[in-house]
Design a protein around this motif. Structure first.
Motif, mmCIF file in Angstrom:
data_model
loop_
_atom_site.group_PDB
_atom_site.id
_atom_site.type_symbol
_atom_site.label_atom_id
_atom_site.label_comp_id
_atom_site.label_asym_id
_atom_site.label_seq_id
_atom_site.Cartn_x
_atom_site.Cartn_y
_atom_site.Cartn_z
ATOM 1 N N SER A 220 0.813 -1.207 0.000
ATOM 2 C CA SER A 220 0.000 0.000 0.000
ATOM 3 C C SER A 220 0.852 1.265 0.000
ATOM 4 O O SER A 220 1.824 1.370 0.748
ATOM 5 C CB SER A 220 -0.904 -0.007 1.233
ATOM 6 O OG SER A 220 -1.540 1.236 1.382
ATOM 7 N N LEU A 221 0.433 2.224 -0.818
ATOM 8 C CA LEU A 221 1.090 3.540 -0.839
ATOM 9 C C LEU A 221 0.949 4.250 0.505
ATOM 10 O O LEU A 221 1.785 5.074 0.858
ATOM 11 C CB LEU A 221 0.436 4.431 -1.915
ATOM 12 C CG LEU A 221 1.069 4.451 -3.291
ATOM 13 C CD1 LEU A 221 0.212 5.296 -4.216
ATOM 14 C CD2 LEU A 221 2.498 4.969 -3.261
ATOM 15 N N ALA A 222 -0.096 3.899 1.237
ATOM 16 C CA ALA A 222 -0.326 4.538 2.531
ATOM 17 C C ALA A 222 0.835 4.273 3.497
ATOM 18 O O ALA A 222 1.060 5.042 4.423
ATOM 19 C CB ALA A 222 -1.635 4.041 3.136
ATOM 20 N N PRO B 299 -4.288 9.215 -4.663
ATOM 21 C CA PRO B 299 -5.682 9.165 -5.130
ATOM 22 C C PRO B 299 -5.941 8.058 -6.160
ATOM 23 O O PRO B 299 -7.087 7.649 -6.328
ATOM 24 C CB PRO B 299 -5.913 10.552 -5.747
ATOM 25 C CG PRO B 299 -4.901 11.429 -5.086
ATOM 26 C CD PRO B 299 -3.706 10.554 -4.841
ATOM 27 N N ILE B 300 -4.898 7.573 -6.842
ATOM 28 C CA ILE B 300 -5.126 6.488 -7.820
ATOM 29 C C ILE B 300 -4.481 5.181 -7.336
ATOM 30 O O ILE B 300 -4.183 4.290 -8.140
ATOM 31 C CB ILE B 300 -4.619 6.860 -9.236
ATOM 32 C CG1 ILE B 300 -3.115 7.141 -9.257
ATOM 33 C CG2 ILE B 300 -5.408 8.028 -9.805
ATOM 34 C CD1 ILE B 300 -2.495 6.924 -10.634
ATOM 35 N N ALA B 301 -4.293 5.057 -6.024
ATOM 36 C CA ALA B 301 -3.663 3.852 -5.459
ATOM 37 C C ALA B 301 -4.373 2.574 -5.913
ATOM 38 O O ALA B 301 -3.724 1.563 -6.216
ATOM 39 C CB ALA B 301 -3.640 3.934 -3.933
ATOM 40 N N LYS B 302 -5.690 2.617 -5.998
ATOM 41 C CA LYS B 302 -6.442 1.414 -6.412
ATOM 42 C C LYS B 302 -6.086 1.008 -7.837
ATOM 43 O O LYS B 302 -5.799 -0.155 -8.102
ATOM 44 C CB LYS B 302 -7.948 1.672 -6.272
ATOM 45 C CG LYS B 302 -8.782 0.421 -6.436
ATOM 46 C CD LYS B 302 -10.205 0.684 -5.996
ATOM 47 C CE LYS B 302 -11.144 -0.465 -6.236
ATOM 48 N NZ LYS B 302 -10.692 -1.754 -5.691
ATOM 49 N N GLU B 303 -6.063 1.987 -8.754
ATOM 50 C CA GLU B 303 -5.706 1.682 -10.154
ATOM 51 C C GLU B 303 -4.271 1.180 -10.266
ATOM 52 O O GLU B 303 -3.952 0.400 -11.156
ATOM 53 C CB GLU B 303 -5.852 2.915 -11.053
ATOM 54 C CG GLU B 303 -7.267 3.421 -11.232
ATOM 55 C CD GLU B 303 -7.636 4.514 -10.237
ATOM 56 O OE1 GLU B 303 -8.125 5.557 -10.698
ATOM 57 O OE2 GLU B 303 -7.438 4.338 -9.021
ATOM 58 N N LEU B 304 -3.418 1.634 -9.356
ATOM 59 C CA LEU B 304 -2.020 1.212 -9.378
ATOM 60 C C LEU B 304 -1.804 -0.125 -8.680
ATOM 61 O O LEU B 304 -0.704 -0.675 -8.708
ATOM 62 C CB LEU B 304 -1.147 2.287 -8.703
ATOM 63 C CG LEU B 304 -1.127 3.666 -9.352
ATOM 64 C CD1 LEU B 304 -0.291 4.624 -8.517
ATOM 65 C CD2 LEU B 304 -0.598 3.601 -10.781
ATOM 66 N N GLY B 305 -2.868 -0.647 -8.054
ATOM 67 C CA GLY B 305 -2.732 -1.893 -7.295
ATOM 68 C C GLY B 305 -1.972 -1.679 -6.005
ATOM 69 O O GLY B 305 -1.368 -2.607 -5.455
ATOM 70 N N LEU B 306 -1.987 -0.434 -5.509
ATOM 71 C CA LEU B 306 -1.212 -0.080 -4.327
ATOM 72 C C LEU B 306 -2.099 0.477 -3.218
ATOM 73 O O LEU B 306 -1.709 1.351 -2.456
ATOM 74 C CB LEU B 306 -0.131 0.954 -4.697
ATOM 75 C CG LEU B 306 0.867 0.550 -5.770
ATOM 76 C CD1 LEU B 306 1.791 1.721 -6.106
ATOM 77 C CD2 LEU B 306 1.666 -0.662 -5.352
ATOM 78 N N ASP B 307 -3.337 -0.057 -3.144
ATOM 79 C CA ASP B 307 -4.274 0.438 -2.130
ATOM 80 C C ASP B 307 -4.368 -0.502 -0.940
ATOM 81 O O ASP B 307 -5.193 -0.311 -0.051
ATOM 82 C CB ASP B 307 -5.661 0.652 -2.739
ATOM 83 C CG ASP B 307 -6.271 -0.629 -3.273
ATOM 84 O OD1 ASP B 307 -5.516 -1.615 -3.480
ATOM 85 O OD2 ASP B 307 -7.490 -0.664 -3.486
ATOM 86 N N GLY B 308 -3.509 -1.509 -0.915
ATOM 87 C CA GLY B 308 -3.531 -2.447 0.199
ATOM 88 C C GLY B 308 -4.314 -3.721 -0.070
ATOM 89 O O GLY B 308 -4.146 -4.719 0.599
ATOM 90 N N SER B 309 -5.171 -3.713 -1.095
ATOM 91 C CA SER B 309 -6.004 -4.900 -1.358
ATOM 92 C C SER B 309 -5.159 -6.083 -1.860
ATOM 93 O O SER B 309 -5.477 -7.226 -1.581
ATOM 94 C CB SER B 309 -7.114 -4.572 -2.354
ATOM 95 O OG SER B 309 -6.575 -4.090 -3.564
ATOM 96 N N ALA B 310 -4.060 -5.794 -2.565
ATOM 97 C CA ALA B 310 -3.204 -6.877 -3.071
ATOM 98 C C ALA B 310 -2.504 -7.602 -1.937
ATOM 99 O O ALA B 310 -2.231 -8.799 -2.027
ATOM 100 C CB ALA B 310 -2.175 -6.311 -4.054
ATOM 101 N N GLY B 311 -2.231 -6.891 -0.852
ATOM 102 C CA GLY B 311 -1.535 -7.494 0.276
ATOM 103 C C GLY B 311 -2.421 -8.349 1.155
ATOM 104 O O GLY B 311 -1.963 -9.042 2.052
ATOM 105 N N GLN B 312 -3.756 -8.336 0.894
ATOM 106 C CA GLN B 312 -4.699 -9.075 1.746
ATOM 107 C C GLN B 312 -4.966 -10.485 1.267
ATOM 108 O O GLN B 312 -5.683 -11.216 1.892
ATOM 109 C CB GLN B 312 -6.025 -8.296 1.833
ATOM 110 C CG GLN B 312 -5.887 -6.982 2.579
ATOM 111 C CD GLN B 312 -7.059 -6.056 2.326
ATOM 112 O OE1 GLN B 312 -8.026 -6.410 1.672
ATOM 113 N NE2 GLN B 312 -6.959 -4.834 2.842
ATOM 114 N N LYS B 313 -4.400 -10.844 0.120
ATOM 115 C CA LYS B 313 -4.707 -12.152 -0.452
ATOM 116 C C LYS B 313 -4.053 -13.267 0.353
ATOM 117 O O LYS B 313 -2.983 -13.118 0.868
ATOM 118 C CB LYS B 313 -4.237 -12.217 -1.896
ATOM 119 C CG LYS B 313 -5.117 -11.353 -2.759
ATOM 120 C CD LYS B 313 -4.740 -11.472 -4.218
ATOM 121 C CE LYS B 313 -5.704 -10.661 -5.044
ATOM 122 N NZ LYS B 313 -5.115 -9.693 -5.878
#
Length: 197
Positions: A132-134, A183-197
């Motif tokens: 995540s970019l956060a 603001p475009i973290a989701k489109e970049l795949g960097l919103d944290g959702s990829a790390g939850q798999k």
């Protein structure tokens, strides 16, 4: 800018670039360029679109023609054939050190200052547990810049020189680009959702 808009620019990018990571890089640089246009440009919506398009398509030819002999020269020919204006073509030519095209205006300087840095910020985000970019901050980026083995294709000198040419502090520029990409973290795949798999 006649028929040159973001939809056309995205179409051009996806026509020549199949790689998801290269498309994401284009989006990251576009986001940084749009933010830069508000800070270093005239602040108009037209400028933001222009700068954004430059960021979006700066590497559109790279996947097909990655060699120094071809990129960005091949892309420049295609842009000329398709009616892209000189200021877009010149900015894209100027982002590669070896073309000999000087960076004379804020848009050209910003493209150079954002290109490698956006890629590096992405690489730092991808090694975080959450992807995540956060979780990315200036300190973590600076720490990784010292690690020569990390993201070794990214030219650290370009990142340093880019900020210097803009006349901004490097830490400030890193923070600025991280914020521009959030603001475009989701489109970049960097919103944290990829790390939850």
């Amino acid at each position: 800018m006649n028929d040159i808009n973001r939809v056309a620019a995205w179409g051009l990018l996806t026509e020549f670039t199949q790689s998801e990571s290269l498309r994401k890089h284009a989006l990251a640089v576009e986001a940084c360029m749009r933010a830069c246009s508000r800070k270093h440009g005239d602040g108009s919506a037209d400028a933001e679109d222009l700068w954004g398009i430059v960021g979006l398509i700066h590497d559109f030819d790279y996947e097909r023609w990655p060699s120094l002999e071809d990129h960005p020269y091949r892309g420049n020919e295609i842009l000329e054939e398709r009616g892209y204006p000189e200021q877009i073509r010149r900015a894209i030519m100027s982002h590669a050190e070896y073309t000999g095209v000087t960076r004379d205006n804020p848009m050209e300087k910003c493209l150079f200052a954002c290109d490698e840095l956006a890629g590096f910020i992405t690489a730092v985000a991808l090694i975080k547990p959450s992807k995540s970019l956060a979780e990315v901050d200036v300190k973590s980026v600076r720490k990784r810049m010292k690690d020569k083995a990390f993201a070794r294709k990214v030219n650290r000198d370009d990142i340093i020189q880019g900020a210097a040419a803009l006349g901004v502090d490097l830490d400030e520029h890193i923070a600025f680009c991280i914020e521009a990409m959030k603001p475009i973290a989701k489109e970049l795949g960097l919103d944290g959702s990829a790390g939850q798999k």
